[in-house]
Enzyme design. Structure first.
Site, PDB file in Angstrom:
ATOM      1  N   ARG A   1     -11.680   9.591   1.859  1.00 22.78           N
ATOM      2  CA  ARG A   1     -11.592  10.185   2.908  1.00 22.78           C
ATOM      3  C   ARG A   1     -12.725  10.915   3.666  1.00 22.78           C
ATOM      4  O   ARG A   1     -13.020  10.735   4.297  1.00 22.78           O
ATOM      5  CB  ARG A   1      -9.972  10.822   3.785  1.00 22.78           C
ATOM      6  CG  ARG A   1      -8.752  10.026   3.678  1.00 22.78           C
ATOM      7  CD  ARG A   1      -7.813  10.250   3.681  1.00 22.78           C
ATOM      8  NE  ARG A   1      -6.619   9.171   2.905  1.00 22.78           N
ATOM      9  CZ  ARG A   1      -5.049   9.929   3.165  1.00 22.78           C
ATOM     10  NH1 ARG A   1      -5.104  11.038   3.660  1.00 22.78           N
ATOM     11  NH2 ARG A   1      -4.408   8.230   3.220  1.00 22.78           N
TER      12      ARG A   1
ATOM     13  N   GLU B   1       7.794  -6.371   1.233  1.00 24.38           N
ATOM     14  CA  GLU B   1       6.367  -6.203   1.808  1.00 24.38           C
ATOM     15  C   GLU B   1       6.120  -7.461   1.608  1.00 24.38           C
ATOM     16  O   GLU B   1       5.515  -8.342   2.342  1.00 24.38           O
ATOM     17  CB  GLU B   1       5.889  -5.330   1.636  1.00 24.38           C
ATOM     18  CG  GLU B   1       6.426  -3.775   2.557  1.00 24.38           C
ATOM     19  CD  GLU B   1       5.076  -3.826   3.611  1.00 24.38           C
ATOM     20  OE1 GLU B   1       5.137  -5.281   4.419  1.00 24.38           O
ATOM     21  OE2 GLU B   1       5.856  -3.270   4.554  1.00 24.38           O
TER      22      GLU B   1
ATOM     23  N   TYR C   1     -14.689   0.950  -7.604  1.00 22.91           N
ATOM     24  CA  TYR C   1     -16.157   1.039  -6.939  1.00 22.91           C
ATOM     25  C   TYR C   1     -17.201   0.955  -8.687  1.00 22.91           C
ATOM     26  O   TYR C   1     -18.207   1.290  -8.530  1.00 22.91           O
ATOM     27  CB  TYR C   1     -16.027   2.351  -6.937  1.00 22.91           C
ATOM     28  CG  TYR C   1     -15.140   2.654  -5.108  1.00 22.91           C
ATOM     29  CD1 TYR C   1     -15.634   2.399  -4.133  1.00 22.91           C
ATOM     30  CD2 TYR C   1     -13.463   2.387  -5.491  1.00 22.91           C
ATOM     31  CE1 TYR C   1     -14.939   2.926  -3.061  1.00 22.91           C
ATOM     32  CE2 TYR C   1     -13.073   2.949  -4.070  1.00 22.91           C
ATOM     33  CZ  TYR C   1     -13.595   2.896  -3.310  1.00 22.91           C
ATOM     34  OH  TYR C   1     -13.125   2.483  -2.251  1.00 22.91           O
TER      35      TYR C   1
ATOM     36  N   SER D   1     -10.350   5.094  -4.851  1.00 22.88           N
ATOM     37  CA  SER D   1     -11.104   6.230  -4.879  1.00 22.88           C
ATOM     38  C   SER D   1     -10.461   6.958  -6.140  1.00 22.88           C
ATOM     39  O   SER D   1     -11.517   7.455  -6.645  1.00 22.88           O
ATOM     40  CB  SER D   1     -12.111   7.138  -3.490  1.00 22.88           C
ATOM     41  OG  SER D   1     -10.659   7.689  -3.024  1.00 22.88           O
TER      42      SER D   1
ATOM     43  N   LYS E   1      -2.425  -1.460  -3.934  1.00 22.74           N
ATOM     44  CA  LYS E   1      -3.133  -0.533  -3.748  1.00 22.74           C
ATOM     45  C   LYS E   1      -2.306   1.379  -3.708  1.00 22.74           C
ATOM     46  O   LYS E   1      -1.569   1.004  -3.253  1.00 22.74           O
ATOM     47  CB  LYS E   1      -3.434  -0.612  -2.804  1.00 22.74           C
ATOM     48  CG  LYS E   1      -4.852   0.563  -1.838  1.00 22.74           C
ATOM     49  CD  LYS E   1      -5.566   0.547  -0.950  1.00 22.74           C
ATOM     50  CE  LYS E   1      -6.179   1.671  -0.720  1.00 22.74           C
ATOM     51  NZ  LYS E   1      -6.664   1.011   1.349  1.00 22.74           N
TER      52      LYS E   1
ATOM     53  N   LYS F   1       0.739   9.060   6.188  1.00 22.55           N
ATOM     54  CA  LYS F   1       0.715   7.873   6.632  1.00 22.55           C
ATOM     55  C   LYS F   1       2.806   6.990   5.704  1.00 22.55           C
ATOM     56  O   LYS F   1       2.383   6.236   5.769  1.00 22.55           O
ATOM     57  CB  LYS F   1       0.176   7.063   6.182  1.00 22.55           C
ATOM     58  CG  LYS F   1      -1.483   7.608   6.372  1.00 22.55           C
ATOM     59  CD  LYS F   1      -2.755   7.252   6.165  1.00 22.55           C
ATOM     60  CE  LYS F   1      -4.422   7.287   7.059  1.00 22.55           C
ATOM     61  NZ  LYS F   1      -4.985   6.845   6.507  1.00 22.55           N
TER      62      LYS F   1
ATOM     63  N   LYS G   1       0.843  -1.401  -0.160  1.00 18.92           N
ATOM     64  CA  LYS G   1       0.052   0.095  -0.035  1.00 18.92           C
ATOM     65  C   LYS G   1       1.127   1.145   0.042  1.00 18.92           C
ATOM     66  O   LYS G   1       1.571   1.045   0.963  1.00 18.92           O
ATOM     67  CB  LYS G   1      -0.375  -0.124   1.487  1.00 18.92           C
ATOM     68  CG  LYS G   1      -1.965   1.184   1.767  1.00 18.92           C
ATOM     69  CD  LYS G   1      -2.551   1.303   2.429  1.00 18.92           C
ATOM     70  CE  LYS G   1      -4.388   2.116   2.040  1.00 18.92           C
ATOM     71  NZ  LYS G   1      -4.724   1.220   3.506  1.00 18.92           N
TER      72      LYS G   1
HETATM   73  C1  PBG Z   1      -6.649   3.303   4.902  1.00 23.43           C
HETATM   74  C2  PBG Z   1      -7.469   2.992   4.063  1.00 23.43           C
HETATM   75  C3  PBG Z   1      -7.292   3.798   2.593  1.00 23.43           C
HETATM   76  C4  PBG Z   1      -8.114   3.480   1.720  1.00 23.43           C
HETATM   77  C5  PBG Z   1      -8.792   1.812   2.329  1.00 23.43           C
HETATM   78  N1  PBG Z   1      -7.859   1.882   3.801  1.00 23.43           N
HETATM   79  C6  PBG Z   1      -5.879   4.420   2.466  1.00 23.43           C
HETATM   80  C7  PBG Z   1      -5.912   5.803   2.977  1.00 23.43           C
HETATM   81  O1  PBG Z   1      -7.184   6.587   3.765  1.00 23.43           O
HETATM   82  O2  PBG Z   1      -5.621   5.935   3.882  1.00 23.43           O
HETATM   83  C8  PBG Z   1      -8.516   4.234   0.365  1.00 23.43           C
HETATM   84  C9  PBG Z   1      -9.346   3.261  -0.844  1.00 23.43           C
HETATM   85  C10 PBG Z   1      -9.712   3.944  -1.535  1.00 23.43           C
HETATM   86  O3  PBG Z   1      -8.886   5.692  -1.946  1.00 23.43           O
HETATM   87  O4  PBG Z   1     -10.333   4.036  -2.533  1.00 23.43           O
HETATM   88  N2  PBG Z   1      -6.464   1.802   5.377  1.00 23.43           N
END
Ligand code: PBG
Length: 343
Positions: free
Chosen positions: A223, A252, A332, A293, A267, A236, A213
């Site tokens: 978010r 990883e 999505y 997203s 991701k 992060k 990730k």
């Molecule tokens: C965090 C998490 C994230 C997404 C899913 N779980 C990233 C984040 O906010 O740091 C992102 C999914 C998306 O953007 O569709 N555990």
């Protein structure tokens, strides 16, 4: 030599001489021949649908930055799961937006057996047993700072977080999750979750590791969807992988496989096709991409402006994941594309 210029063309060989009579366009000449030689295919079986949850009843709230995406209360999420199952989508992944009052510094609500994720798993499992349920154990929907782990003195503390997510994984399995997908990127989480699941009778519950990730800008709209956008302070980078790194992504993934991951995920998706390809090549393990997203929103926004054909762009990106080596894609677009593939 043409009448406008003195460019020499008379020494250019004929195309047959250049190609040795090979004509790669031959097989592209008609739809039937293109179908015959198509190497990769997108199928409904490749799709995992991430859905957002909200507390309450009979609630369906639009996520502004993601046209066509909603947060559903559990009763409506059950109906969406039914719809997904009817479309042939194999699995859904749930993400909760819980009340701000329930969020705290340690994300303690993740340990509530009746929290929103667990309620949804129980209801969906009871009503739609044929669909797979994937749940995340990251703490970000439950913390009041939006980080995926426990925050102490400005540091995301690894081992304490791992202990908590391992417990949360058992609660999620007990509620009906078929696959635990930990996204918080703490060291040692896969092994701890495997141990905890096994010790509590959940040997059959699988782990899909968000192995790589990346610390990405493409999570923005998510978010908003789970209500952490305004909460998150800082970034992060101390736990997600640097977008500049490939070898680290391999390390990883290798570590997670050693600890017991059944599947890997990369991701975001499209900007990281090289990582998907390399992991699939290196480990020959079921490999998934999360088309996140921001990737969804970019296509929807451009389509809404008439700047590109949204449907074609959606299908092309999903096929690109297959070509790169994905066994499946969290997207999505899942219900939309499943409907299209059926028609
Ligand atoms: C965090 C998490 C994230 C997404 C899913 N779980 C990233 C984040 O906010 O740091 C992102 C999914 C998306 O953007 O569709 N555990």
């Amino acid at each position: 030599m043409n009448k406008f210029s003195r460019i020499k063309t008379d020494t250019i060989r004929s195309v047959d001489e250049i190609t040795g009579s090979r004509r790669l366009r031959r097989m592209r000449k008609a739809p039937w021949s293109r179908r015959l030689v198509q190497e990769n295919h997108l199928r409904v079986d490749d799709l995992i649908w991430p859905i957002f949850l909200v507390e309450g009843e009979d609630r369906k709230e639009p996520v502004e930055a993601m046209p066509g995406v909603f947060r559903y209360s559990v009763d409506l999420a059950v109906r969406e799961a039914e719809r997904a199952a009817k479309l042939g989508i194999p699995a859904i992944a749930t993400f909760p937006n819980i009340g701000l009052g329930k969020r705290d510094a340690t994300g303690s609500a993740i340990l509530d057996p009746d929290n929103l994720i667990n309620q949804a798993s129980r209801s969906i499992k009871a009503a739609v047993p044929e669909i797979g349920i994937i749940t995340d154990v990251a703490l970000d929907p439950f913390t009041n700072h939006g980080h995926d782990g426990i925050l102490r003195d400005g540091i995301i503390v690894n081992d304490e977080t791992v202990a908590q997510v391992a417990e949360a994984a058992v609660l999620q399995a007990a509620a009906g999750a078929d696959i635990i997908a930990p996204s918080e990127m703490m060291d040692g989480r896969i092994g701890a979750i495997r141990d905890a699941l096994d010790a509590n009778g959940f040997q059959d519950v699988a782990i899909m590791s968000y192995a790589t990730k990346f610390a990405s800008a493409f999570y923005g709209p998510y978010r908003e969807a789970i209500g952490t956008g305004g909460l998150l302070k800082g970034d992060k980078k101390t736990y997600y992988v640097d977008p500049a790194n490939t070898d680290e992504a391999v390390r990883e993934a290798e570590q997670d496989l050693l600890e017991g991951a059944d599947m890997l995920m990369v991701k975001p998706g499209l900007p990281y096709l090289d990582i998907i390809h390399r992991l699939k090549d290196e480990f020959s393990i079921p490999t998934f991409a999360y088309q996140v997203s921001g990737e969804y929103s970019m296509i929807k926004a451009a389509a809404a402006n008439g700047w590109l054909d949204g449907e074609k762009a959606m299908l092309e990106t999903l096929l690109a994941f297959k070509r790169a080596g994905c066994d499946g894609i969290l997207t999505y677009f899942a219900p939309e594309v499943a409907q299209l593939l059926r028609d």
